[in-house]
Design a protein around this motif. Structure first.
Motif, PDB file in Angstrom:
ATOM      1  N   THR A  26       0.710  -1.330  -0.031  1.00 30.70           N
ATOM      2  CA  THR A  26       0.066  -0.128   0.021  1.00 30.70           C
ATOM      3  C   THR A  26       0.808   1.348   0.070  1.00 30.70           C
ATOM      4  O   THR A  26       0.386   2.010  -0.623  1.00 30.70           O
ATOM      5  N   SER A  27       1.849   1.217   0.793  1.00 36.21           N
ATOM      6  CA  SER A  27       2.733   2.452   0.785  1.00 36.21           C
ATOM      7  C   SER A  27       3.380   2.652  -0.306  1.00 36.21           C
ATOM      8  O   SER A  27       3.561   3.917  -1.016  1.00 36.21           O
ATOM      9  N   ARG A  28       3.931   1.660  -1.011  1.00 40.29           N
ATOM     10  CA  ARG A  28       4.607   1.619  -2.364  1.00 40.29           C
ATOM     11  C   ARG A  28       3.436   2.284  -3.477  1.00 40.29           C
ATOM     12  O   ARG A  28       3.928   3.061  -4.512  1.00 40.29           O
ATOM     13  N   MET A  29       2.319   1.716  -3.303  1.00 38.37           N
ATOM     14  CA  MET A  29       1.416   2.347  -4.283  1.00 38.37           C
ATOM     15  C   MET A  29       0.868   3.824  -4.216  1.00 38.37           C
ATOM     16  O   MET A  29       0.919   4.326  -5.235  1.00 38.37           O
ATOM     17  N   LEU A  30       0.952   4.082  -2.813  1.00 42.86           N
ATOM     18  CA  LEU A  30       0.614   5.536  -2.636  1.00 42.86           C
ATOM     19  C   LEU A  30       1.903   6.674  -2.877  1.00 42.86           C
ATOM     20  O   LEU A  30       1.809   7.543  -2.613  1.00 42.86           O
ATOM     21  N   GLY A  31       3.108   5.816  -3.178  1.00 44.02           N
ATOM     22  CA  GLY A  31       4.207   6.666  -3.269  1.00 44.02           C
ATOM     23  C   GLY A  31       4.915   7.010  -2.048  1.00 44.02           C
ATOM     24  O   GLY A  31       5.694   8.124  -1.978  1.00 44.02           O
ATOM     25  N   ILE A  32       4.528   6.470  -1.019  1.00 44.97           N
ATOM     26  CA  ILE A  32       5.318   6.826   0.758  1.00 44.97           C
ATOM     27  C   ILE A  32       6.487   6.416   0.659  1.00 44.97           C
ATOM     28  O   ILE A  32       6.741   5.487   0.123  1.00 44.97           O
ATOM     29  N   THR A  33       7.381   7.255   1.090  1.00 42.33           N
ATOM     30  CA  THR A  33       8.657   6.976   1.317  1.00 42.33           C
ATOM     31  C   THR A  33       9.077   6.902   3.044  1.00 42.33           C
ATOM     32  O   THR A  33       8.478   7.541   3.437  1.00 42.33           O
ATOM     33  N   THR A  41      10.459   5.696  16.837  1.00 43.34           N
ATOM     34  CA  THR A  41      10.372   6.809  15.896  1.00 43.34           C
ATOM     35  C   THR A  41      10.343   6.255  14.635  1.00 43.34           C
ATOM     36  O   THR A  41      10.863   5.298  14.275  1.00 43.34           O
ATOM     37  N   ALA A  42       9.633   7.225  13.736  1.00 45.78           N
ATOM     38  CA  ALA A  42       9.716   6.892  12.286  1.00 45.78           C
ATOM     39  C   ALA A  42       9.210   8.241  11.718  1.00 45.78           C
ATOM     40  O   ALA A  42       8.375   8.912  12.386  1.00 45.78           O
ATOM     41  N   ALA A  43       9.531   8.374  10.462  1.00 45.42           N
ATOM     42  CA  ALA A  43       9.090   9.620   9.495  1.00 45.42           C
ATOM     43  C   ALA A  43       9.009   8.911   8.092  1.00 45.42           C
ATOM     44  O   ALA A  43       9.906   8.309   7.640  1.00 45.42           O
ATOM     45  N   VAL A  44       7.836   9.203   7.727  1.00 38.72           N
ATOM     46  CA  VAL A  44       7.506   8.959   6.344  1.00 38.72           C
ATOM     47  C   VAL A  44       6.764   9.970   5.454  1.00 38.72           C
ATOM     48  O   VAL A  44       6.400  10.958   6.084  1.00 38.72           O
ATOM     49  N   SER A  45       6.935   9.869   4.132  1.00 41.65           N
ATOM     50  CA  SER A  45       6.462  11.272   3.417  1.00 41.65           C
ATOM     51  C   SER A  45       5.743  10.787   2.150  1.00 41.65           C
ATOM     52  O   SER A  45       6.111   9.786   1.452  1.00 41.65           O
ATOM     53  N   MET A  46       4.902  11.508   1.767  1.00 38.26           N
ATOM     54  CA  MET A  46       4.528  11.438   0.163  1.00 38.26           C
ATOM     55  C   MET A  46       3.794  12.666  -0.292  1.00 38.26           C
ATOM     56  O   MET A  46       3.914  13.882   0.373  1.00 38.26           O
ATOM     57  N   ILE A  47       3.988  12.842  -1.555  1.00 35.93           N
ATOM     58  CA  ILE A  47       3.518  13.972  -2.347  1.00 35.93           C
ATOM     59  C   ILE A  47       2.044  13.873  -2.711  1.00 35.93           C
ATOM     60  O   ILE A  47       1.644  12.699  -3.124  1.00 35.93           O
ATOM     61  N   VAL A  48       1.108  14.610  -2.489  1.00 35.76           N
ATOM     62  CA  VAL A  48      -0.294  14.583  -3.034  1.00 35.76           C
ATOM     63  C   VAL A  48      -0.433  14.760  -4.188  1.00 35.76           C
ATOM     64  O   VAL A  48       0.014  15.867  -5.018  1.00 35.76           O
ATOM     65  N   GLY A  49      -0.720  13.609  -4.740  1.00 34.15           N
ATOM     66  CA  GLY A  49      -1.026  13.666  -6.349  1.00 34.15           C
ATOM     67  C   GLY A  49      -2.396  13.918  -6.706  1.00 34.15           C
ATOM     68  O   GLY A  49      -3.121  14.175  -5.913  1.00 34.15           O
ATOM     69  N   ASP A  50      -2.598  14.077  -8.056  1.00 40.59           N
ATOM     70  CA  ASP A  50      -3.905  14.318  -8.690  1.00 40.59           C
ATOM     71  C   ASP A  50      -4.737  13.306  -8.444  1.00 40.59           C
ATOM     72  O   ASP A  50      -6.089  13.778  -7.842  1.00 40.59           O
ATOM     73  N   GLU A  51      -4.856  12.291  -8.312  1.00 37.65           N
ATOM     74  CA  GLU A  51      -5.477  11.352  -7.849  1.00 37.65           C
ATOM     75  C   GLU A  51      -5.910  11.136  -6.118  1.00 37.65           C
ATOM     76  O   GLU A  51      -6.401  10.143  -5.787  1.00 37.65           O
ATOM     77  N   MET A  52      -4.967  11.900  -5.370  1.00 37.67           N
ATOM     78  CA  MET A  52      -5.244  11.920  -3.964  1.00 37.67           C
ATOM     79  C   MET A  52      -6.053  13.183  -3.249  1.00 37.67           C
ATOM     80  O   MET A  52      -6.068  13.015  -2.117  1.00 37.67           O
ATOM     81  N   VAL A  53      -6.739  13.685  -4.102  1.00 40.41           N
ATOM     82  CA  VAL A  53      -7.635  14.730  -3.697  1.00 40.41           C
ATOM     83  C   VAL A  53      -9.108  14.262  -3.814  1.00 40.41           C
ATOM     84  O   VAL A  53      -9.409  13.464  -4.398  1.00 40.41           O
ATOM     85  N   ASN A  54     -10.011  14.876  -2.703  1.00 42.15           N
ATOM     86  CA  ASN A  54     -11.278  14.748  -2.829  1.00 42.15           C
ATOM     87  C   ASN A  54     -12.002  15.752  -3.655  1.00 42.15           C
ATOM     88  O   ASN A  54     -11.420  16.422  -4.251  1.00 42.15           O
ATOM     89  N   GLY A  55     -13.480  15.588  -3.516  1.00 37.55           N
ATOM     90  CA  GLY A  55     -14.298  16.149  -4.326  1.00 37.55           C
ATOM     91  C   GLY A  55     -14.281  17.782  -3.852  1.00 37.55           C
ATOM     92  O   GLY A  55     -14.803  18.742  -4.793  1.00 37.55           O
ATOM     93  N   LEU A  56     -13.532  18.361  -2.818  1.00 33.29           N
ATOM     94  CA  LEU A  56     -13.233  19.629  -2.739  1.00 33.29           C
ATOM     95  C   LEU A  56     -12.099  20.052  -3.112  1.00 33.29           C
ATOM     96  O   LEU A  56     -11.662  21.417  -2.694  1.00 33.29           O
TER      97      LEU A  56
END
Length: 157
Positions: A26-33, A41-56
């Protein structure tokens, strides 16, 4: 993945994260690094892509929750004990937008017996707090790493 256990807490944390990360499709599918991991402790990140936004046209809350949950899962599994989520709460502080780089940073607040509490903050590329997440974990039977033969420290885990 079968990795022998070390006595160094940082190495144990990294090796446990390697085991979990190897199977996290799932993390790989979403581009989470995976940015960093350490004991509790842990830190992860992702860039909000076009397919990751809602109707607003804002970052979907479920995906921000997922990002926080990934950091929580890595942080609570850094000591070679298998920990699962038991309860969590999330507070969305402000919206994130398409193109934002979101970073979830998890820190252990409490580890008492089989119970843990972890606070996760998601920030954007400007350092603005976007989400606050609190996860409660429960340690269940099992370990992530195989004990090296004849390693007395491994038997104590």
């Amino acid at each position: 993945m079968n990795i022998s256990i070390s006595s160094d807490p940082q190495t144990i944390a990294e090796n446990c994260a390697d085991v979990i990360w190897a199977e996290d499709k799932t993390s790989r599918m979403l581009g989470i690094t995976r940015d960093s991991v350490g004991p509790g402790t842990a830190a992860v990140s992702m860039i909000v892509g076009d397919e990751m936004v809602n109707g607003l046209d804002m970052a979907h809350g479920g995906l921000m929750f997922t990002l926080a949950d990934v950091a929580f899962a890595l942080a609570c599994n850094t000591r070679n004990s298998i920990a699962v989520g038991n309860f969590c709460s999330v507070q969305f502080l402000r919206p994130a937008s398409r193109g934002d780089r979101l970073t979830a940073t998890a820190k252990e607040s409490l580890l008492d017996g089989r119970n843990g509490i972890y606070d996760v903050t998601i920030t954007d590329q400007s350092g603005r707090r976007i989400v606050e997440f609190r996860g409660h974990s429960k340690i269940v039977p099992g370990t992530h790493l195989a004990a090296a033969s004849g390693d007395p420290a491994a038997a104590e885990v």
